[in-house]
Design an enzyme around this catalytic site. Structure first.
Site, PDB file in Angstrom:
ATOM      1  N   TYR A 226       0.942  -1.078   0.305  1.00  0.00           N
ATOM      2  CA  TYR A 226      -0.215  -0.350   0.693  1.00  0.00           C
ATOM      3  C   TYR A 226       0.535   1.232   0.211  1.00  0.00           C
ATOM      4  CZ  TYR A 226      -4.369  -2.161   1.210  1.00  0.00           C
ATOM      5  OH  TYR A 226      -5.753  -3.215   1.101  1.00  0.00           O
TER       6      TYR A 226
ATOM      7  N   TYR B 246      -0.376  -9.585   1.367  1.00  0.00           N
ATOM      8  CA  TYR B 246       0.067  -8.367   1.790  1.00  0.00           C
ATOM      9  C   TYR B 246      -0.215  -9.647   3.266  1.00  0.00           C
ATOM     10  CZ  TYR B 246      -3.410  -5.915   3.109  1.00  0.00           C
ATOM     11  OH  TYR B 246      -4.843  -5.097   3.423  1.00  0.00           O
TER      12      TYR B 246
ATOM     13  N   ARG C 121      -3.313 -11.313   4.074  1.00  0.00           N
ATOM     14  CA  ARG C 121      -4.365 -11.157   3.786  1.00  0.00           C
ATOM     15  C   ARG C 121      -4.429 -11.646   2.189  1.00  0.00           C
ATOM     16  NH1 ARG C 121      -8.240  -7.765   4.373  1.00  0.00           N
ATOM     17  NH2 ARG C 121      -9.249 -10.071   4.101  1.00  0.00           N
TER      18      ARG C 121
ATOM     19  N   HIS D  15      -7.393  -8.412  -2.074  1.00  0.00           N
ATOM     20  CA  HIS D  15      -8.395  -8.078  -1.969  1.00  0.00           C
ATOM     21  C   HIS D  15      -8.609  -6.303  -2.467  1.00  0.00           C
ATOM     22  CE1 HIS D  15      -6.031  -7.307   1.464  1.00  0.00           C
ATOM     23  NE2 HIS D  15      -7.113  -5.815   1.523  1.00  0.00           N
TER      24      HIS D  15
ATOM     25  N   HIS E  14     -10.535  -2.495  -2.252  1.00  0.00           N
ATOM     26  CA  HIS E  14     -11.895  -1.939  -0.386  1.00  0.00           C
ATOM     27  C   HIS E  14     -12.832  -1.182  -1.281  1.00  0.00           C
ATOM     28  CE1 HIS E  14      -9.628  -3.073   2.473  1.00  0.00           C
ATOM     29  NE2 HIS E  14      -8.029  -3.325   1.921  1.00  0.00           N
TER      30      HIS E  14
HETATM   31 FE   LIG Z   1      -5.953  -4.375   2.675  1.00  0.00          FE
END
Ligand SMILES: [Fe+3]
Lengths: 229, 195
Positions: A102, A141, A151, A154, A156
């Protein structure tokens, strides 16, 4: 399964396997307010809020080239529980880049940033309730919930419709992810309803020789208006 | 016709800021909502809504997102969010902030006090999202200098918990501030709604 279970698709507030819920979930009963809030609207956003490339994450942060990764198209329809399309709904998305990183300043995962990828987008559904983003398939990640927690891939989603009930924040997953069974956030959803969070691969929606396609439909609560009942 | 099943909610997670509150956090992406619920030309007496969101250990939460949705001073909801070209008074009614940019993790919205809506006491709808919260949390903020006991929703709240819905008026160098702290757990746990 009785029909109540079938329609109970929401996770609980407290799900101890997802450790942050322990100190952040209310302990008192929730107050029923349906009758008092049922006519409450939400703001309608207009086209003037949406920039030209806001729905194309492969273009909206280019600095010196194209973002790295697998180009995909994510599209679908926003509907109420009766299948009626919800137009002019604001969808905002955010995601990791193809390496699972991110751009957020607090992010500590040791994977590279992509100078040409921000990972944020927004758009309004059209008169048929449809939306469509171009983006890069996000990577998995690790996170700190438990030892070696990862995770699943995905994206969001934040969704704002026009009735007070039509406010949803969720995550879209990809079919067949081997991390599903290890992820307490995904697992917090009742077993029968998890499929609702998994996009469907759509070979017939691909842009030939350019981008693969996934379909992710969103169904919002419709208890304020129930003309078919 | 068979009803469709609602899409399940998932947590907003810790990394929403560069998309949902980008301007506040200094990311290179514009924001369509922020902490100003009013514009420069909205009349009616400017106020600030401030507060902190506390977890079950009484610790200020640094990565929550809070949205406010309110009527204007006449008690009308602006369902048509004013576009930039021809704002009448630039009253937006809707605001959104993260708690990650203030050193004490407070939020601070600029707004006006809403008028009464359909005979209800002036109030603001408050929605919270955060890491560790799998679903949205919804509550309402009332004002300490209004009569709230007749309000249909407020009067339905357990009398011992009503104080959790009241923002306290303070004056700070001539500016008017209402402090609305939110407690997720503990003896002052805020009343949340089943939405
Ligand atoms: Fe996330």
């Amino acid at each position: 399964m009785n029909s109540n279970d079938h329609y109970n698709t929401q996770p609980p507030h407290l799900y101890p396997a997802y450790k942050s819920t322990i100190l952040r979930s209310p302990t008192q009963p929730f107050m029923p307010v349906n009758e008092l809030l049922k006519d409450l609207s939400l703001p309608a956003f207009g086209e003037s809020f949406i920039g030209e490339f806001d729905n194309d994450l492969t273009k909206n942060a280019r600095k010196n080239g194209e973002p790295i990764g697998e180009r995909i198209k994510v599209s679908g329809k926003v509907m109420d529980e009766y299948g009626r399309p919800l137009p002019n709904v604001l969808i905002e998305i955010w995601q990791a880049n193809s390496a699972g990183r991110y751009i957020h300043k607090e992010e500590i995962h040791d994977a590279p940033l992509d100078p040409n990828f921000l990972g944020a987008g927004r758009m309004l559904t059209n008169s048929d309730g449809n939306y469509m983003f171009y983006t890069i398939k996000p990577g998995a990640y690790p996170w700190g919930n438990h030892f070696n927690a990862w995770r699943p891939n995905h994206i969001h989603f934040s969704v704002i419709g026009h009735q007070f009930e039509h406010r949803l924040v969720t995550q879209m997953y990809f079919p067949g992810d081997p991390l599903f069974e290890f992820d307490p956030i995904f697992q917090s959803v009742p077993g029968h309803a998890r499929e609702l969070l998994i996009a469907r691969f759509r070979m017939d929606w691909t842009d030939a020789d350019f981008a693969l396609a996934y379909e992710f439909n969103i169904v919002m609560n419709g208890k304020a208006k129930t003309p078919f009942e | 016709m068979e009803k469709l099943r609602q899409t399940p909610s998932q947590t907003v997670g810790p990394f929403f800021a560069y998309s949902l509150t980008a301007f506040q956090y200094g990311y290179d992406y514009n924001s369509i909502v922020n902490g100003s619920i009013i514009g420069d030309h909205t009349g009616g007496g400017q106020i600030y809504i401030t507060g902190t969101i506390f977890d079950g250990n009484g610790k200020a939460i640094p990565d929550a997102m809070i949205e406010l949705w309110q009527a204007d001073t006449q008690g009308n909801y602006t369902t048509k969010y004013p576009g930039s070209p021809t704002p009448e008074n630039q009253f937006r009614g809707f605001g959104r902030l993260g708690t990650g940019t203030d050193p004490d993790h407070q939020f601070c919205f600029k707004t006006v006090k809403p008028g009464p809506v359909n005979g209800q006491s002036p109030h603001i709808n408050v929605t919270l999202f955060m890491r560790g919260s799998l679903r949205r949390l919804s509550t309402r903020m009332y004002f300490s200098d209004e009569i709230n006991e007749e309000d249909a929703l407020f009067s339905n709240v357990d009398a011992t918990r009503r104080h959790t819905l009241i923002a306290r008026r303070k004056e700070n160098n001539g500016s008017i501030e209402y402090q609305f702290d939110i407690y997720l757990q503990g003896e002052n746990e805020t009343v949340f709604f089943d939405v």
